[in-house]
Design a protein around this motif. Structure first.
Motif, PDB file in Angstrom:
ATOM      1  N   ARG A 139      -7.399  26.968  32.113  1.00  0.00           N
ATOM      2  CA  ARG A 139      -7.339  26.504  30.716  1.00  0.00           C
ATOM      3  C   ARG A 139      -6.409  25.315  30.510  1.00  0.00           C
ATOM      4  NH1 ARG A 139      -6.983  32.367  27.954  1.00  0.00           N
ATOM      5  NH2 ARG A 139      -9.172  32.910  28.167  1.00  0.00           N
ATOM      6  N   ASP A 140      -5.318  25.289  31.268  1.00  0.00           N
ATOM      7  CA  ASP A 140      -4.263  24.320  31.017  1.00  0.00           C
ATOM      8  C   ASP A 140      -4.339  23.115  31.951  1.00  0.00           C
ATOM      9  OD1 ASP A 140      -1.842  23.722  29.512  1.00  0.00           O
ATOM     10  OD2 ASP A 140      -0.777  24.073  31.396  1.00  0.00           O
ATOM     11  N   SER A 141      -4.289  23.339  33.243  1.00  0.00           N
ATOM     12  CA  SER A 141      -4.192  22.237  34.212  1.00  0.00           C
ATOM     13  C   SER A 141      -5.540  21.610  34.554  1.00  0.00           C
ATOM     14  CB  SER A 141      -3.539  22.741  35.501  1.00  0.00           C
ATOM     15  OG  SER A 141      -2.301  23.343  35.222  1.00  0.00           O
ATOM     16  N   TYR A 142      -6.578  22.418  34.651  1.00  0.00           N
ATOM     17  CA  TYR A 142      -7.894  21.930  35.075  1.00  0.00           C
ATOM     18  C   TYR A 142      -8.428  20.802  34.183  1.00  0.00           C
ATOM     19  CZ  TYR A 142     -12.982  22.219  36.059  1.00  0.00           C
ATOM     20  OH  TYR A 142     -14.293  21.942  36.350  1.00  0.00           O
ATOM     21  N   PRO A 143      -8.399  20.931  32.848  1.00  0.00           N
ATOM     22  CA  PRO A 143      -8.900  19.807  32.028  1.00  0.00           C
ATOM     23  C   PRO A 143      -8.115  18.509  32.273  1.00  0.00           C
ATOM     24  CG  PRO A 143      -8.666  21.786  30.682  1.00  0.00           C
ATOM     25  CD  PRO A 143      -8.028  22.078  32.018  1.00  0.00           C
ATOM     26  N   ARG A 144      -6.803  18.630  32.463  1.00  0.00           N
ATOM     27  CA  ARG A 144      -6.000  17.432  32.746  1.00  0.00           C
ATOM     28  C   ARG A 144      -6.329  16.873  34.131  1.00  0.00           C
ATOM     29  NH1 ARG A 144      -2.072  20.542  30.393  1.00  0.00           N
ATOM     30  NH2 ARG A 144      -0.970  20.894  32.350  1.00  0.00           N
ATOM     31  N   PHE A 145      -6.601  17.764  35.080  1.00  0.00           N
ATOM     32  CA  PHE A 145      -6.982  17.342  36.427  1.00  0.00           C
ATOM     33  C   PHE A 145      -8.239  16.471  36.382  1.00  0.00           C
ATOM     34  CE2 PHE A 145      -9.834  18.369  40.068  1.00  0.00           C
ATOM     35  CZ  PHE A 145      -9.152  17.697  41.075  1.00  0.00           C
ATOM     36  N   LEU A 146      -9.231  16.904  35.608  1.00  0.00           N
ATOM     37  CA  LEU A 146     -10.491  16.162  35.536  1.00  0.00           C
ATOM     38  C   LEU A 146     -10.297  14.768  34.933  1.00  0.00           C
ATOM     39  CD1 LEU A 146     -12.976  18.969  34.451  1.00  0.00           C
ATOM     40  CD2 LEU A 146     -12.586  18.043  36.746  1.00  0.00           C
ATOM     41  N   ASN A 147      -9.255  14.590  34.129  1.00  0.00           N
ATOM     42  CA  ASN A 147      -8.958  13.282  33.533  1.00  0.00           C
ATOM     43  C   ASN A 147      -7.892  12.517  34.305  1.00  0.00           C
ATOM     44  OD1 ASN A 147     -10.720  13.276  31.235  1.00  0.00           O
ATOM     45  ND2 ASN A 147      -9.448  14.926  30.413  1.00  0.00           N
ATOM     46  N   SER A 148      -7.419  13.094  35.410  1.00  0.00           N
ATOM     47  CA  SER A 148      -6.314  12.498  36.153  1.00  0.00           C
ATOM     48  C   SER A 148      -6.774  11.337  37.029  1.00  0.00           C
ATOM     49  CB  SER A 148      -5.634  13.554  37.037  1.00  0.00           C
ATOM     50  OG  SER A 148      -6.482  13.894  38.127  1.00  0.00           O
ATOM     51  N   ALA A 149      -5.820  10.475  37.349  1.00  0.00           N
ATOM     52  CA  ALA A 149      -6.073   9.361  38.265  1.00  0.00           C
ATOM     53  C   ALA A 149      -6.438   9.898  39.654  1.00  0.00           C
ATOM     54  CB  ALA A 149      -4.847   8.463  38.337  1.00  0.00           C
ATOM     55  N   ILE A 150      -5.817  11.010  40.061  1.00  0.00           N
ATOM     56  CA  ILE A 150      -6.095  11.596  41.384  1.00  0.00           C
ATOM     57  C   ILE A 150      -7.584  11.923  41.518  1.00  0.00           C
ATOM     58  CG2 ILE A 150      -5.739  13.676  42.815  1.00  0.00           C
ATOM     59  CD1 ILE A 150      -2.803  13.657  41.913  1.00  0.00           C
TER      60      ILE A 150
END
Length: 165
Positions: A139-150
């Motif tokens: 819920r928390d990290s995964y959505p940010r991961f998908l938008n991350s530069a990495i």
């Protein structure tokens, strides 16, 4: 006993380290990397996906969530009672204890359950905690991961290299 535990912990830490271009973590295909965006489950089932997600978590100072989740998976695969006791104690010290620098964020109900289960550890001692951390990452990290530069640069570089071949 302490030497064995130290050796197990050291080998685990080494195994969990990111090894660039290692054979065990074969380079994911562009399709596989795109699949990680379709579901968190696909990301977590992929060794390469877990590795990239872990790199992302490291940038957010929450890598301990993935390390805890992986340690629980390893514990669940264990059959030897003595090894289960030892590994459960190490997991508790590394991720549950409030004295640990790698403590994961759990609610008080789950902590109470773990404290009771630690009297007689089993391969499922941390199931509730593992689910809570999995849900937190989802819920928390995964959505940010998908938008991350990495993630975006990996997807871009794989898409570029596959169109060049």
């Amino acid at each position: 006993n302490e030497d064995r535990e130290r050796a197990w912990r050291a080998s685990r830490e080494t195994k969990l380290e990111t090894i660039p271009n290692c054979e065990a973590c074969s380079k994911p295909t562009p399709e596989e990397v795109r699949g990680w965006a379709q579901s968190f489950e696909k990301l977590m089932k992929s060794p390469a996906g877990r590795n990239v997600f872990r790199e992302f978590l490291r940038t957010e100072y929450s890598e301990e969530n993935m390390l805890f989740w992986l340690a629980c998976e390893e514990l669940k695969a264990e059959c030897n009672k003595h090894s289960i006791d030892e590994k459960a104690r190490v997991i508790y010290e590394d991720y549950i204890s409030i004295l640990s620098p790698k403590e994961v964020s759990l609610d008080s109900r789950v902590r109470e359950v773990i404290n009771r289960r630690m009297q007689e550890p089993s391969s499922h001692t941390f199931d509730d905690a593992q689910l809570q951390i999995y849900t937190l990452m989802h819920r928390d990290s995964y959505p940010r991961f998908l938008n991350s530069a990495i993630y975006k640069s990996l997807l871009h570089s794989l898409s570029r290299s596959s169109s060049e071949s």
